[in-house]
Design an enzyme around this catalytic site. Structure first.
Site, PDB file in Angstrom:
ATOM      1  N   ARG A 178       5.571 -26.701 -54.572  1.00 13.80           N
ATOM      2  CA  ARG A 178       5.311 -27.969 -55.255  1.00 13.80           C
ATOM      3  C   ARG A 178       6.005 -29.166 -54.598  1.00 13.80           C
ATOM      4  O   ARG A 178       6.266 -30.176 -55.227  1.00 13.80           O
ATOM      5  CB  ARG A 178       5.652 -27.867 -56.740  1.00 13.80           C
ATOM      6  CG  ARG A 178       4.898 -26.705 -57.419  1.00 13.80           C
ATOM      7  CD  ARG A 178       4.841 -26.791 -58.908  1.00 13.80           C
ATOM      8  NE  ARG A 178       4.292 -28.016 -59.419  1.00 13.80           N
ATOM      9  CZ  ARG A 178       2.988 -28.313 -59.523  1.00 13.80           C
ATOM     10  NH1 ARG A 178       2.089 -27.482 -59.079  1.00 13.80           N
ATOM     11  NH2 ARG A 178       2.597 -29.453 -60.055  1.00 13.80           N
ATOM     12  N   LEU A 179       6.291 -29.069 -53.308  1.00  9.85           N
ATOM     13  CA  LEU A 179       6.820 -30.215 -52.565  1.00  9.85           C
ATOM     14  C   LEU A 179       5.637 -30.909 -51.897  1.00  9.85           C
ATOM     15  O   LEU A 179       5.404 -30.787 -50.696  1.00  9.85           O
ATOM     16  CB  LEU A 179       7.856 -29.760 -51.528  1.00  9.85           C
ATOM     17  CG  LEU A 179       9.151 -29.215 -52.096  1.00  9.85           C
ATOM     18  CD1 LEU A 179      10.033 -28.680 -50.973  1.00  9.85           C
ATOM     19  CD2 LEU A 179       9.883 -30.290 -52.892  1.00  9.85           C
TER      20      LEU A 179
END
Length: 191
Positions: A178-179
């Site tokens: 989720r970066l």
């Protein structure tokens, strides 16, 4: 691939075109599908899926019945948002801006490129209106077919294009953990 200021096209319309081409290469169903969010003048939101039919430096174009709920909302409140999402690429493009009716010549040209059945349907359908039965709609289509038999079908006055003129375009590239990358272009007087 990471999305950075160094590897994104400095022209957001060209960048959008690159990403749309990537989605088309994957042979996705309707890679030009987009969500249009609008709201009433009182701010009551609604959204629906549509198909992008063209785009250029001015904006993003789709076609619809001008008597539909979406058209009524757009005419009350011309601030809208579009969202394109290509899950297979982990990509999303969000467009926010003002919307206006497309020029009649553009609407006529697109209408004339549609299939005959789609042209007849534009005459038969009273989009967003309640109908008694499907049979009623089918009769309207049959009547339109008889009315325009062996004739060129004109674009109905209540059908045409809208163009979303972007004030911002945001590109989102997903990554594991989720970066995610997110770069936003905001229109200013200078460009």
């Amino acid at each position: 691939m990471y999305l950075t200021k160094d590897n994104i096209n400095k022209d957001p319309i060209k960048q959008f075109s690159l990403w749309l081409d990537d989605a088309k290469k994957l042979d996705l169903k309707d890679p030009n599908a987009m969500n249009l969010a609008s709201s009433t003048k009182d701010g009551v939101p609604s959204s629906r899926m549509l198909l992008l039919k063209s785009f250029d430096k001015k904006g993003f174009v789709f076609y619809t019945n001008y008597d539909s709920r979406k058209s009524n909302e757009i005419l009350q409140n011309p601030l809208v948002a579009l969202n394109f999402f290509w899950d297979a690429l982990e990509r999303q493009v969000r467009v926010e801006g003002k919307i206006e009716k497309a020029d009649k010549v553009i609407s006529d040209k697109y209408f004339n490129s549609r299939s005959r059945l789609s042209q007849l349907s534009a005459h038969a359908s009273k989009q967003s209106q309640t109908i008694e039965t499907y049979k009623v709609l089918k009769k309207r289509l049959d009547d339109a077919e008889k009315n325009f038999q062996d004739k060129e079908i004109p674009r109905p006055e209540n059908w045409g294009g809208f163009i979303v003129i972007p004030s911002s375009i945001e590109f989102w590239q997903g990554h594991k953990g989720r970066l995610h990358d997110r770069l936003k272009f905001i229109k200013q007087d200078s460009g």
